[in-house]
Motif scaffolding. Structure first.
Motif, PDB file in Angstrom:
ATOM      1  N   ILE A   7       6.092  13.939 -11.641  1.00 39.44           N
ATOM      2  CA  ILE A   7       6.864  13.939 -12.964  1.00 39.44           C
ATOM      3  C   ILE A   7       6.003  14.333 -14.092  1.00 39.44           C
ATOM      4  CG2 ILE A   7       7.731  12.580 -14.737  1.00 39.44           C
ATOM      5  CD1 ILE A   7       9.072  10.731 -12.451  1.00 39.44           C
ATOM      6  N   LEU A   8       4.506  14.125 -14.159  1.00 33.84           N
ATOM      7  CA  LEU A   8       3.517  14.519 -15.160  1.00 33.84           C
ATOM      8  C   LEU A   8       3.263  15.803 -15.013  1.00 33.84           C
ATOM      9  CD1 LEU A   8       1.359  11.372 -15.409  1.00 33.84           C
ATOM     10  CD2 LEU A   8       2.878  12.013 -17.281  1.00 33.84           C
ATOM     11  N   LYS A   9       3.114  16.395 -13.743  1.00 38.95           N
ATOM     12  CA  LYS A   9       2.713  17.714 -13.546  1.00 38.95           C
ATOM     13  C   LYS A   9       3.910  18.604 -13.948  1.00 38.95           C
ATOM     14  CE  LYS A   9      -1.158  17.665 -10.219  1.00 38.95           C
ATOM     15  NZ  LYS A   9      -1.618  18.044  -8.981  1.00 38.95           N
ATOM     16  N   SER A  10       5.148  18.161 -13.680  1.00 42.46           N
ATOM     17  CA  SER A  10       6.325  19.267 -13.985  1.00 42.46           C
ATOM     18  C   SER A  10       6.470  19.101 -15.618  1.00 42.46           C
ATOM     19  CB  SER A  10       7.542  18.655 -13.474  1.00 42.46           C
ATOM     20  OG  SER A  10       7.867  17.241 -13.836  1.00 42.46           O
ATOM     21  N   SER A  11       5.946  18.009 -16.153  1.00 39.50           N
ATOM     22  CA  SER A  11       5.993  18.084 -17.712  1.00 39.50           C
ATOM     23  C   SER A  11       4.865  18.761 -18.537  1.00 39.50           C
ATOM     24  CB  SER A  11       6.373  16.751 -18.426  1.00 39.50           C
ATOM     25  OG  SER A  11       5.270  15.880 -17.919  1.00 39.50           O
ATOM     26  N   GLY A  12       3.918  19.207 -17.663  1.00 41.87           N
ATOM     27  CA  GLY A  12       2.610  19.837 -18.265  1.00 41.87           C
ATOM     28  C   GLY A  12       1.524  18.920 -18.693  1.00 41.87           C
ATOM     29  N   ILE A  65       0.882  -1.179   0.002  1.00 40.02           N
ATOM     30  CA  ILE A  65       0.081   0.124  -0.066  1.00 40.02           C
ATOM     31  C   ILE A  65       0.820   1.292   0.044  1.00 40.02           C
ATOM     32  CG2 ILE A  65      -1.538   1.165   1.398  1.00 40.02           C
ATOM     33  CD1 ILE A  65      -2.948  -1.160   2.142  1.00 40.02           C
ATOM     34  N   ALA A  66       2.001   1.235   0.728  1.00 49.01           N
ATOM     35  CA  ALA A  66       3.001   2.509   0.952  1.00 49.01           C
ATOM     36  C   ALA A  66       3.562   2.681  -0.643  1.00 49.01           C
ATOM     37  CB  ALA A  66       3.690   2.222   2.017  1.00 49.01           C
ATOM     38  N   GLY A  67       3.877   1.439  -1.266  1.00 50.07           N
ATOM     39  CA  GLY A  67       4.720   1.593  -2.242  1.00 50.07           C
ATOM     40  C   GLY A  67       3.586   2.194  -3.353  1.00 50.07           C
ATOM     41  N   VAL A  68       2.328   1.724  -3.454  1.00 51.88           N
ATOM     42  CA  VAL A  68       1.568   2.272  -4.625  1.00 51.88           C
ATOM     43  C   VAL A  68       1.332   3.727  -4.211  1.00 51.88           C
ATOM     44  CG1 VAL A  68      -0.860   2.049  -5.423  1.00 51.88           C
ATOM     45  CG2 VAL A  68       0.512   0.293  -5.024  1.00 51.88           C
ATOM     46  N   GLY A  69       1.306   4.072  -3.160  1.00 55.44           N
ATOM     47  CA  GLY A  69       1.147   5.634  -2.805  1.00 55.44           C
ATOM     48  C   GLY A  69       2.076   6.312  -3.184  1.00 55.44           C
ATOM     49  N   ILE A 105       5.039   9.962  -7.023  1.00 59.34           N
ATOM     50  CA  ILE A 105       6.276  10.545  -8.003  1.00 59.34           C
ATOM     51  C   ILE A 105       5.638  10.639  -9.325  1.00 59.34           C
ATOM     52  CG2 ILE A 105       8.469   9.475  -8.818  1.00 59.34           C
ATOM     53  CD1 ILE A 105       8.909   8.068  -6.165  1.00 59.34           C
ATOM     54  N   ILE A 106       4.949   9.373  -9.894  1.00 57.69           N
ATOM     55  CA  ILE A 106       4.453   9.735 -11.213  1.00 57.69           C
ATOM     56  C   ILE A 106       3.608  10.947 -11.381  1.00 57.69           C
ATOM     57  CG2 ILE A 106       2.921   8.803 -12.881  1.00 57.69           C
ATOM     58  CD1 ILE A 106       3.678   5.958 -11.879  1.00 57.69           C
ATOM     59  N   ASP A 107       2.788  11.510 -10.511  1.00 53.87           N
ATOM     60  CA  ASP A 107       1.996  12.618 -10.483  1.00 53.87           C
ATOM     61  C   ASP A 107       3.097  13.749 -10.537  1.00 53.87           C
ATOM     62  OD1 ASP A 107      -0.410  14.082  -9.921  1.00 53.87           O
ATOM     63  OD2 ASP A 107       0.652  14.642  -8.244  1.00 53.87           O
ATOM     64  N   VAL A 140      -3.985  13.308 -13.301  1.00 58.93           N
ATOM     65  CA  VAL A 140      -5.242  13.182 -12.805  1.00 58.93           C
ATOM     66  C   VAL A 140      -5.697  11.431 -12.861  1.00 58.93           C
ATOM     67  CG1 VAL A 140      -7.809  13.699 -12.857  1.00 58.93           C
ATOM     68  CG2 VAL A 140      -6.151  15.588 -12.770  1.00 58.93           C
ATOM     69  N   VAL A 141      -5.571  11.160 -14.154  1.00 56.99           N
ATOM     70  CA  VAL A 141      -5.891   9.851 -14.365  1.00 56.99           C
ATOM     71  C   VAL A 141      -4.827   8.824 -13.768  1.00 56.99           C
ATOM     72  CG1 VAL A 141      -5.786   8.104 -16.068  1.00 56.99           C
ATOM     73  CG2 VAL A 141      -6.677  10.094 -16.711  1.00 56.99           C
ATOM     74  N   THR A 142      -3.646   9.105 -13.495  1.00 55.49           N
ATOM     75  CA  THR A 142      -2.726   8.336 -12.606  1.00 55.49           C
ATOM     76  C   THR A 142      -3.090   8.454 -11.036  1.00 55.49           C
ATOM     77  OG1 THR A 142      -0.732   8.989 -14.082  1.00 55.49           O
ATOM     78  CG2 THR A 142      -0.195   8.102 -11.956  1.00 55.49           C
ATOM     79  N   ASN A 143      -3.623   9.619 -10.737  1.00 57.93           N
ATOM     80  CA  ASN A 143      -4.228   9.413  -9.347  1.00 57.93           C
ATOM     81  C   ASN A 143      -5.385   8.925  -9.165  1.00 57.93           C
ATOM     82  OD1 ASN A 143      -2.047  11.271  -8.300  1.00 57.93           O
ATOM     83  ND2 ASN A 143      -3.334  13.054  -8.992  1.00 57.93           N
TER      84      ASN A 143
END
Length: 65
Positions: free
Chosen positions: A23-28, A10-14, A19-21, A34-37
């Motif tokens: 990275i995606l937000k910093s690349s615009g 559970i902690a790993g998925v969170g 991290i993916i969120d 949002v889909v990843t979240n």
């Protein structure tokens, strides 16, 4: 009994979702973030639902005559 590996999953998925969120937000690509979240939340809810079903089964067997 609660397995400690499930807590680490559970902690790993969170952490992976965060991290993916970032990275995606910093690349615009806010839409993909949002889909990843949402996908992370669904995965975590499925893990928790399995725990809750085990809890209800334990309570059910405890109160049966």
């Amino acid at each position: 009994m609660l397995d400690i590996s499930l807590l680490f999953k559970i902690a790993g998925v969170g952490i992976l979702t965060i991290i993916i969120d970032k990275i995606l937000k910093s690349s615009g690509k806010d839409d993909f973030a949002v889909v990843t979240n949402l996908a992370g939340i669904v995965i975590l809810l499925l893990m928790v639902i399995s725990l809750i079903s085990k809890l209800f089964e334990a309570v059910k067997t405890m109160f049966q005559l």
